[in-house]
Design an enzyme around this catalytic site. Sequence first.
Site, short mmCIF file in Angstrom:
data_model
loop_
_atom_site.label_atom_id
_atom_site.label_comp_id
_atom_site.label_asym_id
_atom_site.label_seq_id
_atom_site.Cartn_x
_atom_site.Cartn_y
_atom_site.Cartn_z
N ARG A 126 -12.30 99.73 85.35
CA ARG A 126 -11.58 100.92 85.50
C ARG A 126 -10.40 101.02 84.29
NH1 ARG A 126 -11.06 102.78 91.51
NH2 ARG A 126 -9.46 101.23 91.50
N ARG A 175 -6.55 93.52 98.12
CA ARG A 175 -6.89 94.93 98.68
C ARG A 175 -8.37 94.80 99.36
NH1 ARG A 175 -7.28 99.37 94.47
NH2 ARG A 175 -7.26 97.73 92.98
N LYS A 177 -14.85 107.05 95.86
CA LYS A 177 -14.27 108.12 96.90
C LYS A 177 -13.78 109.21 96.10
CE LYS A 177 -11.04 105.40 98.73
NZ LYS A 177 -11.08 104.06 98.55
N ARG A 185 -4.92 100.12 85.71
CA ARG A 185 -3.85 100.62 86.76
C ARG A 185 -3.34 99.22 86.90
NH1 ARG A 185 -6.98 103.78 91.63
NH2 ARG A 185 -5.83 102.27 92.67
N ARG A 204 -6.10 104.02 106.70
CA ARG A 204 -6.61 102.90 106.40
C ARG A 204 -6.23 101.73 107.35
NH1 ARG A 204 -6.45 103.81 100.87
NH2 ARG A 204 -5.65 102.08 99.57
P1 AMP Z 1 -5.70 103.99 96.51
O1 AMP Z 1 -5.75 104.72 95.25
O2 AMP Z 1 -6.41 104.73 97.61
O3 AMP Z 1 -6.59 102.79 96.12
O4 AMP Z 1 -4.20 103.44 96.76
C1 AMP Z 1 -3.47 102.96 96.07
C2 AMP Z 1 -2.10 102.08 96.78
O5 AMP Z 1 -1.51 103.32 97.32
C3 AMP Z 1 -2.78 101.08 97.96
O6 AMP Z 1 -2.98 99.83 97.46
C4 AMP Z 1 -1.57 101.20 98.87
O7 AMP Z 1 -0.65 100.30 98.57
C5 AMP Z 1 -0.98 102.66 98.98
N1 AMP Z 1 -1.82 103.58 99.81
C6 AMP Z 1 -2.56 104.48 99.61
N2 AMP Z 1 -3.22 104.92 100.70
C7 AMP Z 1 -2.52 104.10 101.73
C8 AMP Z 1 -2.51 104.28 103.08
N3 AMP Z 1 -3.20 105.08 103.97
N4 AMP Z 1 -1.68 103.46 103.91
C9 AMP Z 1 -1.02 102.45 103.39
N5 AMP Z 1 -0.95 102.36 102.01
C10 AMP Z 1 -1.33 103.24 101.00
#
Ligand code: AMP
Length: 215
Positions: free
Chosen positions: A123, A167, A14, A156, A89
């Site tokens: 990663r 996740r 993404k 990370r 999400r």
């Molecule tokens: P990502 O980099 O998109 O995988 O986001 C990392 C973390 O941020 C996720 O595992 C969530 O804890 C939080 N997060 C990011 N976007 C959202 C969202 N739209 N709703 C809830 N939590 C989010």
Amino acid sequence: MRKYVIMGVQGSGKGTQSELLARDLDLVHISVGDIFRWHVQKHTKLGAQVRRTMNAGDLVGDDLVESVVRDRLDQHDWNFGFIIDGFPRNGRQAEFFMESYDIDAVIHLELPDAEVRRRVLSRRLCPGCGMDYNLIADRPEQEGRCDICGTELIVREDDTPEALAARLKDYHEKTKPVLDIFRRKEVVHDIDARPAPEDVQQAIRKTLDLPAYKG
Ligand code: AMP
């Protein structure tokens, strides 16, 4: 003005695909995960609120996420449009978003879980300058060090097998209904995320009737 949402399981590319599209079309790339990570690194109040949830691989509460998205879009620095990544999400976030903004297209990157595991667990991130690497496809020149600033690379905190399993489960349970909501509006474009990044980008351009990607 182009308003896109990009969706896909973690590790589906993404971030990369958003950047490629944003760069050529002058879109603002908004990554909710990056905004949260910035707050955690800078030890802000918001960072303290979301740190534990993020490290456990859980989703941050809807109210907090929505206010972060609203604040970001209220900056109105997106004259040519935006591409938002990592949001919505779940069903509630999708409803909130569709009520407030007209979406032109949802780009849905599809990747099998086994491939997700392989990609995500390799990663690496530079805590110094934010550059990311991948031990399969995008290795640093010197093992464990950032090519740009020389800082030691880290994993990370949420890229552990346990957090990833959480996740993935969350993704399948909560994100699928979001796609169903968007599909009712017929704005979803399904893209196979397994090919090389340039090929995936080309497929996105084609389905959205955009000028071809020139690299
Ligand atoms: P990502 O980099 O998109 O995988 O986001 C990392 C973390 O941020 C996720 O595992 C969530 O804890 C939080 N997060 C990011 N976007 C959202 C969202 N739209 N709703 C809830 N939590 C989010």
